[in-house]
Scaffold this motif. Structure first.
Motif, PDB file in Angstrom:
ATOM      1  N   PRO A 110      22.943  -1.894   1.352  1.00  0.00           N
ATOM      2  CA  PRO A 110      21.898  -2.289   0.397  1.00  0.00           C
ATOM      3  C   PRO A 110      20.513  -1.913   0.912  1.00  0.00           C
ATOM      4  N   GLY A 111      19.598  -1.681  -0.019  1.00  0.00           N
ATOM      5  CA  GLY A 111      18.242  -1.294   0.349  1.00  0.00           C
ATOM      6  C   GLY A 111      17.504  -2.384   1.112  1.00  0.00           C
ATOM      7  N   VAL A 112      16.465  -1.964   1.826  1.00  0.00           N
ATOM      8  CA  VAL A 112      15.677  -2.878   2.659  1.00  0.00           C
ATOM      9  C   VAL A 112      14.238  -2.921   2.172  1.00  0.00           C
ATOM     10  N   LEU A 113      13.709  -4.141   2.073  1.00  0.00           N
ATOM     11  CA  LEU A 113      12.280  -4.353   1.860  1.00  0.00           C
ATOM     12  C   LEU A 113      11.635  -4.519   3.229  1.00  0.00           C
ATOM     13  N   ASP A 114      10.859  -3.533   3.649  1.00  0.00           N
ATOM     14  CA  ASP A 114      10.129  -3.590   4.923  1.00  0.00           C
ATOM     15  C   ASP A 114       8.781  -4.218   4.648  1.00  0.00           C
ATOM     16  N   ILE A 115       8.635  -5.486   5.037  1.00  0.00           N
ATOM     17  CA  ILE A 115       7.403  -6.237   4.771  1.00  0.00           C
ATOM     18  C   ILE A 115       6.860  -6.720   6.115  1.00  0.00           C
ATOM     19  N   GLU A 116       5.751  -6.125   6.557  1.00  0.00           N
ATOM     20  CA  GLU A 116       5.199  -6.402   7.880  1.00  0.00           C
ATOM     21  C   GLU A 116       3.687  -6.255   7.856  1.00  0.00           C
ATOM     22  N   TYR A 117       3.068  -6.263   9.020  1.00  0.00           N
ATOM     23  CA  TYR A 117       1.610  -6.170   9.115  1.00  0.00           C
ATOM     24  C   TYR A 117       1.084  -4.946   8.366  1.00  0.00           C
ATOM     25  N   ASN A 118      -0.011  -5.140   7.678  1.00  0.00           N
ATOM     26  CA  ASN A 118      -0.640  -4.055   6.927  1.00  0.00           C
ATOM     27  C   ASN A 118      -1.213  -3.028   7.907  1.00  0.00           C
ATOM     28  N   PRO A 119      -0.724  -1.789   7.897  1.00  0.00           N
ATOM     29  CA  PRO A 119      -1.260  -0.792   8.827  1.00  0.00           C
ATOM     30  C   PRO A 119      -2.607  -0.234   8.401  1.00  0.00           C
ATOM     31  N   TYR A 120      -3.048  -0.580   7.192  1.00  0.00           N
ATOM     32  CA  TYR A 120      -4.266   0.016   6.642  1.00  0.00           C
ATOM     33  C   TYR A 120      -5.379  -0.992   6.388  1.00  0.00           C
ATOM     34  N   GLY A 121      -5.154  -2.261   6.704  1.00  0.00           N
ATOM     35  CA  GLY A 121      -6.195  -3.240   6.390  1.00  0.00           C
ATOM     36  C   GLY A 121      -5.775  -4.648   6.766  1.00  0.00           C
ATOM     37  N   ALA A 122      -6.145  -5.615   5.934  1.00  0.00           N
ATOM     38  CA  ALA A 122      -5.924  -7.030   6.215  1.00  0.00           C
ATOM     39  C   ALA A 122      -4.437  -7.327   6.415  1.00  0.00           C
ATOM     40  N   THR A 123      -4.141  -8.157   7.395  1.00  0.00           N
ATOM     41  CA  THR A 123      -2.768  -8.455   7.802  1.00  0.00           C
ATOM     42  C   THR A 123      -1.858  -8.785   6.631  1.00  0.00           C
ATOM     43  N   CYS A 124      -2.325  -9.641   5.745  1.00  0.00           N
ATOM     44  CA  CYS A 124      -1.495 -10.108   4.623  1.00  0.00           C
ATOM     45  C   CYS A 124      -1.857  -9.410   3.317  1.00  0.00           C
ATOM     46  N   TYR A 125      -2.489  -8.259   3.408  1.00  0.00           N
ATOM     47  CA  TYR A 125      -2.792  -7.419   2.242  1.00  0.00           C
ATOM     48  C   TYR A 125      -3.702  -8.110   1.230  1.00  0.00           C
ATOM     49  N   GLY A 126      -4.443  -9.109   1.695  1.00  0.00           N
ATOM     50  CA  GLY A 126      -5.357  -9.806   0.796  1.00  0.00           C
ATOM     51  C   GLY A 126      -4.693 -10.836  -0.101  1.00  0.00           C
ATOM     52  N   LEU A 127      -3.403 -11.110   0.110  1.00  0.00           N
ATOM     53  CA  LEU A 127      -2.682 -12.081  -0.714  1.00  0.00           C
ATOM     54  C   LEU A 127      -2.620 -13.438  -0.016  1.00  0.00           C
ATOM     55  N   SER A 128      -2.646 -14.491  -0.816  1.00  0.00           N
ATOM     56  CA  SER A 128      -2.414 -15.836  -0.285  1.00  0.00           C
ATOM     57  C   SER A 128      -0.930 -15.969   0.048  1.00  0.00           C
ATOM     58  N   GLN A 129      -0.559 -17.025   0.746  1.00  0.00           N
ATOM     59  CA  GLN A 129       0.846 -17.219   1.103  1.00  0.00           C
ATOM     60  C   GLN A 129       1.717 -17.368  -0.140  1.00  0.00           C
ATOM     61  N   SER A 130       1.253 -18.123  -1.119  1.00  0.00           N
ATOM     62  CA  SER A 130       2.049 -18.298  -2.338  1.00  0.00           C
ATOM     63  C   SER A 130       2.142 -16.999  -3.129  1.00  0.00           C
ATOM     64  N   ALA A 131       1.054 -16.227  -3.148  1.00  0.00           N
ATOM     65  CA  ALA A 131       1.080 -14.943  -3.860  1.00  0.00           C
ATOM     66  C   ALA A 131       2.020 -13.963  -3.173  1.00  0.00           C
ATOM     67  N   MET A 132       2.075 -14.020  -1.844  1.00  0.00           N
ATOM     68  CA  MET A 132       2.982 -13.137  -1.119  1.00  0.00           C
ATOM     69  C   MET A 132       4.440 -13.493  -1.422  1.00  0.00           C
ATOM     70  N   VAL A 133       4.745 -14.775  -1.429  1.00  0.00           N
ATOM     71  CA  VAL A 133       6.102 -15.208  -1.770  1.00  0.00           C
ATOM     72  C   VAL A 133       6.474 -14.728  -3.172  1.00  0.00           C
ATOM     73  N   SER A 134       5.551 -14.850  -4.098  1.00  0.00           N
ATOM     74  CA  SER A 134       5.811 -14.396  -5.467  1.00  0.00           C
ATOM     75  C   SER A 134       6.033 -12.893  -5.518  1.00  0.00           C
ATOM     76  N   TRP A 135       5.249 -12.157  -4.728  1.00  0.00           N
ATOM     77  CA  TRP A 135       5.397 -10.695  -4.701  1.00  0.00           C
ATOM     78  C   TRP A 135       6.775 -10.310  -4.177  1.00  0.00           C
ATOM     79  N   ILE A 136       7.201 -10.937  -3.091  1.00  0.00           N
ATOM     80  CA  ILE A 136       8.506 -10.640  -2.515  1.00  0.00           C
ATOM     81  C   ILE A 136       9.617 -11.006  -3.493  1.00  0.00           C
ATOM     82  N   ARG A 137       9.491 -12.170  -4.142  1.00  0.00           N
ATOM     83  CA  ARG A 137      10.492 -12.580  -5.126  1.00  0.00           C
ATOM     84  C   ARG A 137      10.582 -11.567  -6.260  1.00  0.00           C
TER      85      ARG A 137
END
Length: 284
Positions: free
Chosen positions: A168-195
């Motif tokens: 099965p495919g992999v979602l590689d979700i890690e430190y932003n290599p181009y900017g802010a660590t969490c890509y400018g998203l809040s924790q809840s927004a990040m969870v929603s994005w991953i979902r």
């Protein structure tokens, strides 16, 4: 009349001399625009996009072994694998197979614009020597929605087939290599994005994506959310003698990226189980 003609000639020459620096300046300015603007304007994104790979941010942010060291693990029923990207170019798959590597994950996409130009050689080459193979997507949550990126991934190498040799495919979700660590998203927004990503990937392929991350990044950027463990296998990254503490919800890891300095290609991994369990994961 002769005198006035010479005067006009000298005046014209003076005007031409004044125009030359002006023309040179205009040409230089135009060249500067040609060189610097089309990459961003045409692509609509950071021109560095595509340079990231699975684990490319881990050493910088978390450190770890900088010299290859194969870990001693318990249980001993594990399978050796590698993950590769465009950085490796054409990979010597027979060399890896002969060294005991039995599975491979290949970077397919990043964001919504990048496709690995070596994907075919890497994905098909690993399969042709007998490896079980899969594809991964490097996530850029600040670029577009999780659904958009899951669709881009599934359409460009990240699909799944019931052939017994495709993971099965992999979602590689890690430190932003181009900017802010969490890509400018809040924790809840990040969870929603991953979902959004994993649900869309499941709808497209019938498989739940593996989630690749580090415990530190996951804690920082999702608040150590534990809700994905029921469906999504965990791929933990930690360059040490053990995988360490896992993110919330997961009682065990499925894959462990234990080094970025392994033989033949840098990133080496372990599957947490015997070979027949890896086959079962591929078979769905």
């Amino acid at each position: 009349m002769h005198g006035s003609g010479k005067t006009r000639s000298r005046a014209g020459e003076t005007r031409r001399r004044r125009r030359v620096p002006l023309l040179i300046g205009m040409i230089c300015a135009a060249l500067a625009l040609i060189v610097t603007t089309p990459h961003v304007a045409a692509a609509g994104h950071d021109p560095r996009v595509g340079s990231a790979s699975m684990g490319s941010t881990v050493l910088e942010h978390e450190g770890g072994n900088r010299v290859y060291r194969h870990p001693t693990v318990t249980p001993l029923a594990t399978v050796e694998g590698v993950d590769v990207s465009g950085h490796q170019g054409n990979v010597a798959w027979s060399t890896l197979w002969n060294s005991g590597v039995r599975f491979a994950y290949v970077k397919a996409t990043e964001g919504t614009t990048y496709k690995n130009p070596y994907f075919a050689q890497q994905y098909n080459g690993s399969y042709n020597v007998g490896m079980i193979r899969g594809a991964y997507h490097f996530a850029l949550p600040n670029v577009s929605s999780g659904a958009t990126q899951a669709g881009f991934f599934a359409s460009n190498g990240g699909g799944w087939s019931r052939d017994g040799k495709t993971l099965p495919g992999v979602l590689d979700i890690e430190y932003n290599p181009y900017g802010a660590t969490c890509y400018g998203l809040s924790q809840s927004a990040m969870v929603s994005w991953i979902r959004d990503f994993v649900n869309t990937y499941y709808a497209r392929t019938g498989r739940w994506a593996v989630i690749y991350t580090t415990t530190n990044w996951w804690t920082t950027c999702t608040g150590n959310y534990g809700g994905f463990a029921a469906n999504n296998p965990l791929w933990i990254a930690r360059y040490a003698s053990s995988p360490g503490t896992l993110p919330a919800g997961w009682g065990y890891y499925t894959f462990w990226q234990y080094t970025s300095t392994g033989p033949t290609v840098g990133d080496h991994d372990l599957f947490n189980g015997a070979y027949d369990r890896l086959q079962a994961l591929a078979g769905g």
